[in-house]
Scaffold this motif. Structure first.
Motif, PDB file in Angstrom:
ATOM      1  N   LEU A  34       0.824  -1.214   0.000  1.00 39.36           N
ATOM      2  CA  LEU A  34       0.000   0.000   0.000  1.00 39.36           C
ATOM      3  C   LEU A  34       0.853   1.257   0.000  1.00 39.36           C
ATOM      4  N   ASN A  35       1.905   1.265   0.800  1.00 39.18           N
ATOM      5  CA  ASN A  35       2.789   2.438   0.848  1.00 39.18           C
ATOM      6  C   ASN A  35       3.452   2.678  -0.500  1.00 39.18           C
ATOM      7  N   ILE A  36       3.934   1.631  -1.125  1.00 43.12           N
ATOM      8  CA  ILE A  36       4.583   1.776  -2.435  1.00 43.12           C
ATOM      9  C   ILE A  36       3.574   2.262  -3.467  1.00 43.12           C
ATOM     10  N   CYS A  37       2.388   1.675  -3.480  1.00 41.90           N
ATOM     11  CA  CYS A  37       1.360   2.104  -4.435  1.00 41.90           C
ATOM     12  C   CYS A  37       1.001   3.569  -4.232  1.00 41.90           C
ATOM     13  N   SER A  38       0.901   3.982  -2.994  1.00 44.08           N
ATOM     14  CA  SER A  38       0.581   5.375  -2.685  1.00 44.08           C
ATOM     15  C   SER A  38       1.669   6.312  -3.200  1.00 44.08           C
ATOM     16  N   VAL A  39       2.925   5.964  -2.941  1.00 43.98           N
ATOM     17  CA  VAL A  39       4.054   6.783  -3.404  1.00 43.98           C
ATOM     18  C   VAL A  39       4.085   6.852  -4.930  1.00 43.98           C
ATOM     19  N   LEU A  40       3.694   5.752  -5.596  1.00 41.29           N
ATOM     20  CA  LEU A  40       3.746   5.699  -7.049  1.00 41.29           C
ATOM     21  C   LEU A  40       2.486   6.248  -7.718  1.00 41.29           C
ATOM     22  N   GLY A  41       1.554   6.801  -6.921  1.00 42.93           N
ATOM     23  CA  GLY A  41       0.450   7.547  -7.507  1.00 42.93           C
ATOM     24  C   GLY A  41      -0.906   6.879  -7.515  1.00 42.93           C
ATOM     25  N   ILE A  42      -1.051   5.676  -6.975  1.00 44.10           N
ATOM     26  CA  ILE A  42      -2.371   5.063  -6.905  1.00 44.10           C
ATOM     27  C   ILE A  42      -3.082   5.624  -5.673  1.00 44.10           C
ATOM     28  N   ASP A  43      -4.333   6.015  -5.860  1.00 48.05           N
ATOM     29  CA  ASP A  43      -5.106   6.587  -4.761  1.00 48.05           C
ATOM     30  C   ASP A  43      -5.564   5.463  -3.831  1.00 48.05           C
ATOM     31  N   THR A  44      -4.731   5.121  -2.867  1.00 52.31           N
ATOM     32  CA  THR A  44      -5.044   4.038  -1.941  1.00 52.31           C
ATOM     33  C   THR A  44      -6.097   4.454  -0.920  1.00 52.31           C
ATOM     34  N   ILE A  45      -6.210   5.732  -0.650  1.00 53.35           N
ATOM     35  CA  ILE A  45      -7.193   6.216   0.327  1.00 53.35           C
ATOM     36  C   ILE A  45      -8.606   5.940  -0.180  1.00 53.35           C
ATOM     37  N   ALA A  46      -8.855   6.182  -1.458  1.00 56.01           N
ATOM     38  CA  ALA A  46     -10.195   5.940  -2.017  1.00 56.01           C
ATOM     39  C   ALA A  46     -10.574   4.477  -1.879  1.00 56.01           C
ATOM     40  N   TRP A  47      -9.627   3.580  -2.069  1.00 58.13           N
ATOM     41  CA  TRP A  47      -9.919   2.147  -1.936  1.00 58.13           C
ATOM     42  C   TRP A  47     -10.205   1.786  -0.492  1.00 58.13           C
ATOM     43  N   LEU A  48      -9.486   2.377   0.432  1.00 58.58           N
ATOM     44  CA  LEU A  48      -9.659   2.022   1.842  1.00 58.58           C
ATOM     45  C   LEU A  48     -10.918   2.628   2.446  1.00 58.58           C
ATOM     46  N   ARG A  49     -11.490   3.645   1.815  1.00 60.73           N
ATOM     47  CA  ARG A  49     -12.731   4.223   2.329  1.00 60.73           C
ATOM     48  C   ARG A  49     -13.849   3.191   2.385  1.00 60.73           C
ATOM     49  N   TRP A  50     -13.770   2.190   1.525  1.00 61.62           N
ATOM     50  CA  TRP A  50     -14.799   1.157   1.479  1.00 61.62           C
ATOM     51  C   TRP A  50     -14.681   0.186   2.651  1.00 61.62           C
ATOM     52  N   ALA A  51     -13.534   0.118   3.269  1.00 62.83           N
ATOM     53  CA  ALA A  51     -13.266  -0.908   4.283  1.00 62.83           C
ATOM     54  C   ALA A  51     -14.311  -0.991   5.401  1.00 62.83           C
ATOM     55  N   PRO A  52     -14.832   0.113   5.950  1.00 67.31           N
ATOM     56  CA  PRO A  52     -15.808  -0.039   7.039  1.00 67.31           C
ATOM     57  C   PRO A  52     -17.115  -0.700   6.607  1.00 67.31           C
ATOM     58  N   TRP A  53     -17.453  -0.644   5.324  1.00 68.62           N
ATOM     59  CA  TRP A  53     -18.746  -1.141   4.878  1.00 68.62           C
ATOM     60  C   TRP A  53     -18.666  -2.427   4.071  1.00 68.62           C
ATOM     61  N   ALA A 123      10.531  -5.711  -5.011  1.00 69.11           N
ATOM     62  CA  ALA A 123      11.893  -5.182  -5.132  1.00 69.11           C
ATOM     63  C   ALA A 123      12.340  -5.128  -6.588  1.00 69.11           C
ATOM     64  N   ALA A 124      11.922  -6.093  -7.374  1.00 68.32           N
ATOM     65  CA  ALA A 124      12.330  -6.135  -8.777  1.00 68.32           C
ATOM     66  C   ALA A 124      11.626  -5.073  -9.615  1.00 68.32           C
ATOM     67  N   ARG A 125      10.423  -4.688  -9.225  1.00 67.91           N
ATOM     68  CA  ARG A 125       9.641  -3.737 -10.012  1.00 67.91           C
ATOM     69  C   ARG A 125       9.848  -2.279  -9.617  1.00 67.91           C
ATOM     70  N   VAL A 126      10.299  -2.033  -8.401  1.00 76.95           N
ATOM     71  CA  VAL A 126      10.449  -0.657  -7.926  1.00 76.95           C
ATOM     72  C   VAL A 126      11.851  -0.164  -8.226  1.00 76.95           C
ATOM     73  N   LYS A 127      11.911   0.982  -8.861  1.00 73.14           N
ATOM     74  CA  LYS A 127      13.196   1.616  -9.148  1.00 73.14           C
ATOM     75  C   LYS A 127      13.355   2.807  -8.206  1.00 73.14           C
ATOM     76  N   VAL A 128      14.454   2.828  -7.503  1.00 78.17           N
ATOM     77  CA  VAL A 128      14.731   3.917  -6.575  1.00 78.17           C
ATOM     78  C   VAL A 128      15.536   4.979  -7.320  1.00 78.17           C
ATOM     79  N   GLN A 129      15.053   6.203  -7.251  1.00 83.30           N
ATOM     80  CA  GLN A 129      15.755   7.297  -7.889  1.00 83.30           C
ATOM     81  C   GLN A 129      16.413   8.143  -6.803  1.00 83.30           C
ATOM     82  N   THR A 130      17.667   8.403  -6.995  1.00 81.00           N
ATOM     83  CA  THR A 130      18.366   9.247  -6.017  1.00 81.00           C
ATOM     84  C   THR A 130      18.428  10.664  -6.542  1.00 81.00           C
ATOM     85  N   ASP A 131      18.337  11.603  -5.633  1.00 77.64           N
ATOM     86  CA  ASP A 131      18.386  13.008  -5.990  1.00 77.64           C
ATOM     87  C   ASP A 131      19.859  13.422  -6.004  1.00 77.64           C
ATOM     88  N   THR A 132      20.404  13.634  -7.186  1.00 77.64           N
ATOM     89  CA  THR A 132      21.814  13.987  -7.314  1.00 77.64           C
ATOM     90  C   THR A 132      22.056  15.487  -7.225  1.00 77.64           C
TER      91      THR A 132
END
Length: 134
Positions: A34-53, A123-132
């Motif tokens: 979830l954290n990775i998806c959130s950082v990469l731009g997927i709106d995880t909050i909208a999906w989790l709003r459904w959780a109580p119901w 780990a194989a799909r996520v590319k870490v970019q360093t700020d140079t």
């Protein structure tokens, strides 16, 4: 922190305490995903709003099979993740762990390795970019 939890998993895994290790690794994977998806731009909050119901199983399955998720992680990875973690006709690891329905015989080396495989996919799909610029 997540790193401490992962260290606890390593400890339990190498002590052959597969019941504890699976109960550490499974929710940790969801949190990391979830954290990775959130950082990469997927709106995880909208999906989790459904959780109580709605039952969490449906939320997670719908999330993993969503177009946004499949575009980011590829269709095959999404289907594989769904089969391993959420599908009742599959391994259904997440739901069995979350609801304490997992059979003790399923808490074994193989299930731990399957979960570890999911981390390797991340780990194989996520590319870490360093700020140079600093």
């Amino acid at each position: 922190s997540d790193l401490i939890k992962f260290q606890q998993w390593v400890h339990h895994f190498f002590e052959w305490d597969y019941l504890s290790s699976i109960h550490i690794l499974t929710p940790l994977y969801e949190r990391v995903l979830l954290n990775i998806c959130s950082v990469l731009g997927i709106d995880t909050i909208a999906w989790l709003r459904w959780a109580p119901w709605v039952a969490p199983k449906m939320v997670w399955k719908d999330f993993v099979l969503s177009d946004d998720f499949q575009k980011l992680w590829w269709v095959n990875i999404a289907k594989q993740l769904n089969f391993i973690m959420y599908e009742p006709q599959g391994y259904n690891i997440r739901n069995e762990v979350a609801h304490w329905e997992i059979n003790y015989s399923k808490c074994n080396f193989q299930t731990n390795v399957i979960l570890l495989y999911l981390y390797i996919i991340l780990a194989a799909r996520v590319k870490v970019q360093t700020d140079t610029s600093k």
